[in-house]
Design a protein around this motif. Structure first.
Motif, PDB file in Angstrom:
ATOM      1  N   GLU A   1       0.332   6.764  -0.669  1.00 11.50           N
ATOM      2  CA  GLU A   1       0.841   6.183   0.562  1.00 11.50           C
ATOM      3  C   GLU A   1       2.248   6.657   0.908  1.00 11.50           C
ATOM      4  OE1 GLU A   1       0.653   2.053  -0.225  1.00 11.50           O
ATOM      5  OE2 GLU A   1      -1.526   1.971  -0.186  1.00 11.50           O
ATOM      6  N   SER A   2       2.912   7.280  -0.034  1.00 12.98           N
ATOM      7  CA  SER A   2       4.297   7.677   0.150  1.00 12.98           C
ATOM      8  C   SER A   2       4.471   8.671   1.293  1.00 12.98           C
ATOM      9  CB  SER A   2       4.833   8.275  -1.150  1.00 12.98           C
ATOM     10  OG  SER A   2       6.125   8.737  -0.979  1.00 12.98           O
ATOM     11  N   ILE A   3       3.589   9.613   1.413  1.00 12.05           N
ATOM     12  CA  ILE A   3       3.707  10.634   2.463  1.00 12.05           C
ATOM     13  C   ILE A   3       3.561  10.015   3.852  1.00 12.05           C
ATOM     14  CG2 ILE A   3       1.291  11.338   2.477  1.00 12.05           C
ATOM     15  CD1 ILE A   3       4.246  13.709   2.711  1.00 12.05           C
ATOM     16  N   PHE A   4       2.716   8.988   3.969  1.00 10.50           N
ATOM     17  CA  PHE A   4       2.544   8.310   5.257  1.00 10.50           C
ATOM     18  C   PHE A   4       3.859   7.668   5.704  1.00 10.50           C
ATOM     19  CE2 PHE A   4       1.708   4.286   7.472  1.00 10.50           C
ATOM     20  CZ  PHE A   4       1.157   4.780   8.637  1.00 10.50           C
ATOM     21  N   TRP A   5       4.531   6.966   4.792  1.00 14.34           N
ATOM     22  CA  TRP A   5       5.777   6.280   5.157  1.00 14.34           C
ATOM     23  C   TRP A   5       6.904   7.261   5.428  1.00 14.34           C
ATOM     24  CZ3 TRP A   5       4.741   1.944   7.029  1.00 14.34           C
ATOM     25  CH2 TRP A   5       3.754   1.131   6.489  1.00 14.34           C
ATOM     26  N   PHE A   6       6.951   8.375   4.706  1.00 18.34           N
ATOM     27  CA  PHE A   6       7.936   9.415   5.026  1.00 18.34           C
ATOM     28  C   PHE A   6       7.659  10.002   6.414  1.00 18.34           C
ATOM     29  CE2 PHE A   6       9.035   9.980   0.405  1.00 18.34           C
ATOM     30  CZ  PHE A   6      10.387   9.753   0.573  1.00 18.34           C
ATOM     31  N   GLY A   7       6.389  10.178   6.737  1.00 22.90           N
ATOM     32  CA  GLY A   7       6.023  10.661   8.070  1.00 22.90           C
ATOM     33  C   GLY A   7       6.430   9.690   9.168  1.00 22.90           C
ATOM     34  N   MET A   8       6.275   8.400   8.910  1.00 21.78           N
ATOM     35  CA  MET A   8       6.686   7.394   9.895  1.00 21.78           C
ATOM     36  C   MET A   8       8.207   7.413  10.084  1.00 21.78           C
ATOM     37  SD  MET A   8       4.004   5.997  11.109  1.00 21.78           S
ATOM     38  CE  MET A   8       4.596   4.537  11.889  1.00 21.78           C
ATOM     39  N   ALA A   9       8.952   7.560   8.988  1.00 22.16           N
ATOM     40  CA  ALA A   9      10.415   7.649   9.092  1.00 22.16           C
ATOM     41  C   ALA A   9      10.825   8.902   9.857  1.00 22.16           C
ATOM     42  CB  ALA A   9      11.051   7.634   7.700  1.00 22.16           C
ATOM     43  N   ALA A  10      10.143   9.996   9.611  1.00 20.11           N
ATOM     44  CA  ALA A  10      10.432  11.237  10.335  1.00 20.11           C
ATOM     45  C   ALA A  10      10.104  11.091  11.815  1.00 20.11           C
ATOM     46  CB  ALA A  10       9.655  12.400   9.727  1.00 20.11           C
ATOM     47  N   ALA A  11       9.018  10.404  12.129  1.00 24.98           N
ATOM     48  CA  ALA A  11       8.652  10.188  13.537  1.00 24.98           C
ATOM     49  C   ALA A  11       9.717   9.359  14.248  1.00 24.98           C
ATOM     50  CB  ALA A  11       7.285   9.512  13.623  1.00 24.98           C
ATOM     51  N   LEU A  12      10.225   8.338  13.583  1.00 25.80           N
ATOM     52  CA  LEU A  12      11.299   7.547  14.184  1.00 25.80           C
ATOM     53  C   LEU A  12      12.566   8.372  14.353  1.00 25.80           C
ATOM     54  CD1 LEU A  12      11.066   3.964  12.658  1.00 25.80           C
ATOM     55  CD2 LEU A  12      10.544   4.700  14.970  1.00 25.80           C
ATOM     56  N   LEU A  13      12.832   9.241  13.419  1.00 29.00           N
ATOM     57  CA  LEU A  13      13.998  10.114  13.541  1.00 29.00           C
ATOM     58  C   LEU A  13      13.846  11.062  14.735  1.00 29.00           C
ATOM     59  CD1 LEU A  13      16.688  10.832  12.248  1.00 29.00           C
ATOM     60  CD2 LEU A  13      15.479  12.506  10.857  1.00 29.00           C
TER      61      LEU A  13
ATOM     62  N   LEU B   1      13.468   0.848   6.704  1.00 23.92           N
ATOM     63  CA  LEU B   1      12.280   0.172   6.167  1.00 23.92           C
ATOM     64  C   LEU B   1      11.221   1.179   5.737  1.00 23.92           C
ATOM     65  CD1 LEU B   1      10.706  -2.528   5.729  1.00 23.92           C
ATOM     66  CD2 LEU B   1       9.795  -2.148   8.027  1.00 23.92           C
ATOM     67  N   PHE B   2      10.974   2.186   6.570  1.00 27.32           N
ATOM     68  CA  PHE B   2       9.954   3.177   6.224  1.00 27.32           C
ATOM     69  C   PHE B   2      10.368   4.007   5.008  1.00 27.32           C
ATOM     70  CE2 PHE B   2       8.327   3.172  10.838  1.00 27.32           C
ATOM     71  CZ  PHE B   2       7.512   2.082  10.562  1.00 27.32           C
ATOM     72  N   LEU B   3      11.661   4.327   4.895  1.00 29.20           N
ATOM     73  CA  LEU B   3      12.108   5.053   3.707  1.00 29.20           C
ATOM     74  C   LEU B   3      11.975   4.197   2.455  1.00 29.20           C
ATOM     75  CD1 LEU B   3      15.206   7.048   4.991  1.00 29.20           C
ATOM     76  CD2 LEU B   3      12.950   7.930   4.331  1.00 29.20           C
ATOM     77  N   PHE B   4      12.290   2.916   2.570  1.00 23.13           N
ATOM     78  CA  PHE B   4      12.123   2.010   1.431  1.00 23.13           C
ATOM     79  C   PHE B   4      10.652   1.925   1.032  1.00 23.13           C
ATOM     80  CE2 PHE B   4      11.063  -2.278  -0.052  1.00 23.13           C
ATOM     81  CZ  PHE B   4      11.779  -2.292  -1.243  1.00 23.13           C
ATOM     82  N   LEU B   5       9.781   1.808   2.021  1.00 17.35           N
ATOM     83  CA  LEU B   5       8.353   1.753   1.722  1.00 17.35           C
ATOM     84  C   LEU B   5       7.857   3.072   1.131  1.00 17.35           C
ATOM     85  CD1 LEU B   5       7.019  -0.205   4.820  1.00 17.35           C
ATOM     86  CD2 LEU B   5       7.146  -1.011   2.461  1.00 17.35           C
ATOM     87  N   ALA B   6       8.406   4.179   1.602  1.00 20.36           N
ATOM     88  CA  ALA B   6       7.996   5.483   1.072  1.00 20.36           C
ATOM     89  C   ALA B   6       8.425   5.638  -0.382  1.00 20.36           C
ATOM     90  CB  ALA B   6       8.586   6.600   1.918  1.00 20.36           C
ATOM     91  N   ILE B   7       9.605   5.161  -0.707  1.00 21.99           N
ATOM     92  CA  ILE B   7      10.104   5.287  -2.082  1.00 21.99           C
ATOM     93  C   ILE B   7       9.373   4.339  -3.018  1.00 21.99           C
ATOM     94  CG2 ILE B   7      12.143   4.913  -3.536  1.00 21.99           C
ATOM     95  CD1 ILE B   7      13.797   5.934  -1.127  1.00 21.99           C
ATOM     96  N   SER B   8       9.068   3.123  -2.529  1.00 24.58           N
ATOM     97  CA  SER B   8       8.459   2.129  -3.410  1.00 24.58           C
ATOM     98  C   SER B   8       6.932   2.133  -3.371  1.00 24.58           C
ATOM     99  CB  SER B   8       8.959   0.733  -3.041  1.00 24.58           C
ATOM    100  OG  SER B   8       8.569   0.400  -1.732  1.00 24.58           O
ATOM    101  N   ALA B   9       6.313   2.929  -2.507  1.00 27.31           N
ATOM    102  CA  ALA B   9       4.855   2.938  -2.392  1.00 27.31           C
ATOM    103  C   ALA B   9       4.231   3.823  -3.454  1.00 27.31           C
ATOM    104  CB  ALA B   9       4.450   3.434  -1.006  1.00 27.31           C
ATOM    105  N   LYS B  10       2.930   3.686  -3.582  1.00 22.48           N
ATOM    106  CA  LYS B  10       2.184   4.553  -4.479  1.00 22.48           C
ATOM    107  C   LYS B  10       2.257   5.980  -3.950  1.00 22.48           C
ATOM    108  CE  LYS B  10      -1.135   0.962  -5.591  1.00 22.48           C
ATOM    109  NZ  LYS B  10      -2.523   0.538  -5.472  1.00 22.48           N
ATOM    110  N   HIS B  11       1.947   6.916  -4.801  1.00 21.66           N
ATOM    111  CA  HIS B  11       2.052   8.329  -4.439  1.00 21.66           C
ATOM    112  C   HIS B  11       1.196   8.668  -3.221  1.00 21.66           C
ATOM    113  CE1 HIS B  11       2.624  12.590  -4.796  1.00 21.66           C
ATOM    114  NE2 HIS B  11       1.311  12.785  -4.919  1.00 21.66           N
TER     115      HIS B  11
END
Length: 190
Positions: free
Chosen positions: A59-71, A47-57
């Motif tokens: 907000e994209s870094i925030f969602w990638f950071g959330m995906a990395a935190a879950l990883l 979900l976070f990767l999908f949001l990172a790819i589809s979000a505005k530039h």
């Protein structure tokens, strides 16, 4: 939205089922919670990767950071596998305690039963725990899960009893027409 009686009954049945399963088959419950954790981590990362790819530039870094935190949480959980299962069980315990305190709030809303229901709920949890520990010493193999399961079972039984409570049959203990699991709202009287 569910009405108060149905909500109380569903919470009660869920607590009873979890309590019984936690007391009878703790290894399977721990394994199930570990598997559930991995499913939730996987869904969260996707979900976070999908949001990172589809979000505005921006907000994209925030969602990638959330995906990395879950990883990172997933990698840590591989190192400390039992910690994750116990953490999820403690989350279930927090939900059971919340339901128990909701039942206590309901008891406090009833002037005639508040002095009976609260001590009975707490004492019956400790008595059941003592009985289980004395008659079934093998339950001590996983004491945290045993305590959580016992109190989930007791709080679930009290939620079921409150769900079946009919305020119309009482003698003024609770305002007529209110459901048993509904916390009174003073805004109606204004």
């Amino acid at each position: 939205m569910l009405d108060a009686k149905t909500s109380c009954l569903l919470r009660g049945f869920a607590g009873v089922i979890f309590g019984i399963l936690a007391l009878l088959i703790p290894e399977i419950v721990l394994g199930t919670f570990s598997g559930l954790f991995w499913v939730l981590i996987g869904i969260g990362i996707a979900l976070f990767l999908f949001l990172a790819i589809s979000a505005k530039h921006d907000e994209s870094i925030f969602w990638f950071g959330m995906a990395a935190a879950l990883l990172i949480i997933g990698v840590i959980s591989v190192i400390f596998a039992q910690f994750v299962a116990i953490l999820l069980i403690l989350i279930i315990a927090a939900i059971a305690i919340y339901n128990g305190f909701t039942d206590i709030m309901l008891a406090l809303a009833r002037p005639k039963s508040k002095y009976v229901l609260i001590p009975v709920m707490v004492i019956s949890g400790f008595v059941l725990l003592a009985v289980l520990f004395s008659y079934f010493p093998s339950i001590m193999s996983d004491p945290a899960l045993s305590v959580v399961g016992t109190f989930a079972l007791v709080f679930g039984l009290f939620s079921i009893m409150l769900g079946f409570y009919n305020p119309d049959d009482s003698d003024g203990d609770f305002a007529a027409g209110r459901a048993a699991c509904e916390i009174p709202d003073d805004r109606e009287n204004r």
